[in-house]
Scaffold this active site. Structure first.
Site: not given
Ligand SMILES: NC(=O)c1ccc[n+]([C@@H]2O[C@H](COP(=O)([O-])OP(=O)(O)OC[C@H]3O[C@@H](n4cnc5c(N)ncnc54)[C@H](OP(=O)(O)O)[C@@H]3O)[C@@H](O)[C@H]2O)c1
Length: 255
Positions: A138, A151
């Site tokens: 991130s 985080y």
């Molecule tokens: N969106 C942003 O602004 C942003 C910015 C920078 C970095 N990121 C990073 O991008 C990555 C993906 O996030 P996203 O933005 O796509 O958010 P998201 O839509 O909330 O997706 C998060 C994913 O992680 C999975 N997950 C969470 N807890 C889990 C667990 N205990 N076991 C297995 N899977 C788990 C969720 O699946 P289930 O709930 O089905 O388990 C979901 O598929 C993350 O690492 C986040 O930190 C996001």
């Protein structure tokens, strides 16, 4: 017998994970894409979006050792060649550390840090010359972020881990790319009504993932999408961490 070629994507039930699955399916010749997360129905809908490779749905909670062992067992049984590993699952929320929930913090560290480390170690036995590892960090990895402290620290770990691993795996010709997105419109920010976070535009995950896949195929260390995030990266390299923490602490983070 030739080994089947697979990609493994954690957090494939929503957001970046779904997009990675669709784009990897289009761009890389694979037999299967292993889709990992807790929500089975959501993984099944990701699987249905794949046109070229077969989606394999693996329900696993990556905050538990059973979740990780599950992946290990499946790899031991199938002995595939893992062409691509995408450590994407992760979560976090803004709050004052003093008021934060212990279980939540522990689970965040388990999913954001422990799971990628454990899974990468397991998968490396099934990865060969030309393989790719993509670790979703991130822009929060660049600097200490008061009120997002745990985080941001988990993501700084992933960035550091990715750089070291890339160096170690050079001889095996396996690339490691850390993806450092700013705010993007996924479930991560689902409750947000604004179009901006701290003056930063909320970006389309499709474009971030497109750039990430391209950067991985070019074997780049880091993937950063957008001029704002590139600018932040430069600033974070110039200012002392104490000053970065001070200024970050003044910024209102989304709840
Ligand atoms: N969106 C942003 O602004 C942003 C910015 C920078 C970095 N990121 C990073 O991008 C990555 C993906 O996030 P996203 O933005 O796509 O958010 P998201 O839509 O909330 O997706 C998060 C994913 O992680 C999975 N997950 C969470 N807890 C889990 C667990 N205990 N076991 C297995 N899977 C788990 C969720 O699946 P289930 O709930 O089905 O388990 C979901 O598929 C993350 O690492 C986040 O930190 C996001």
């Amino acid at each position: 017998m030739t080994k089947k070629k697979i990609a493994i994507i954690t957090g494939a039930s929503s957001g970046f994970g779904v997009e990675f699955a669709k784009q990897i399916d289009q761009q890389i010749d694979l037999d299967e894409i292993w889709l990992i997360a807790r929500r089975k129905e959501k993984l099944e809908s990701t699987s249905k979006m794949l046109k070229n490779s077969q989606g394999i749905v693996i329900k696993a909670d990556l905050s538990t050792s059973e979740g990780i062992t599950n992946i290990k067992t499946l790899l031991e049984k199938d002995k595939p060649e893992v062409k691509v590993l995408i450590n994407n699952a992760g979560f976090g929320r803004t709050e004052k550390f003093e008021d934060s929930d212990e279980e939540y913090n522990e689970s965040m560290i388990d999913v954001n840090v422990k799971a990628p480390v454990m899974i990468t170690k397991i998968v490396l036995s099934y990865m060969y010359k030309g393989g790719h590892i993509i670790n979703v960090a991130s822009s929060a990895a660049y600097a200490p972020l008061p009120y997002f402290s745990v985080y941001a620290a988990t993501k700084a770990f992933i960035l550091s881990f990715s750089y070291s691993l890339k160096e170690e795996l050079k001889l095996r010709n396996i690339s490691v790319t850390a993806v450092c997105p700013g705010p993007a419109s996924t479930e991560f920010f689902k409750s947000l009504k604004e179009k901006k976070v701290n003056g930063l535009n909320i970006k389309d995950p499709i474009k971030i993932v497109r750039k990430a896949v391209r950067d991985s195929l070019k074997r780049r260390s880091v993937s950063i999408y957008g001029y704002e995030m590139n600018f932040l990266r430069v600033v974070s390299k110039l200012l002392p961490r104490k000053m970065l923490a001070y200024f970050s602490g003044k910024v209102k983070l989304p709840q």
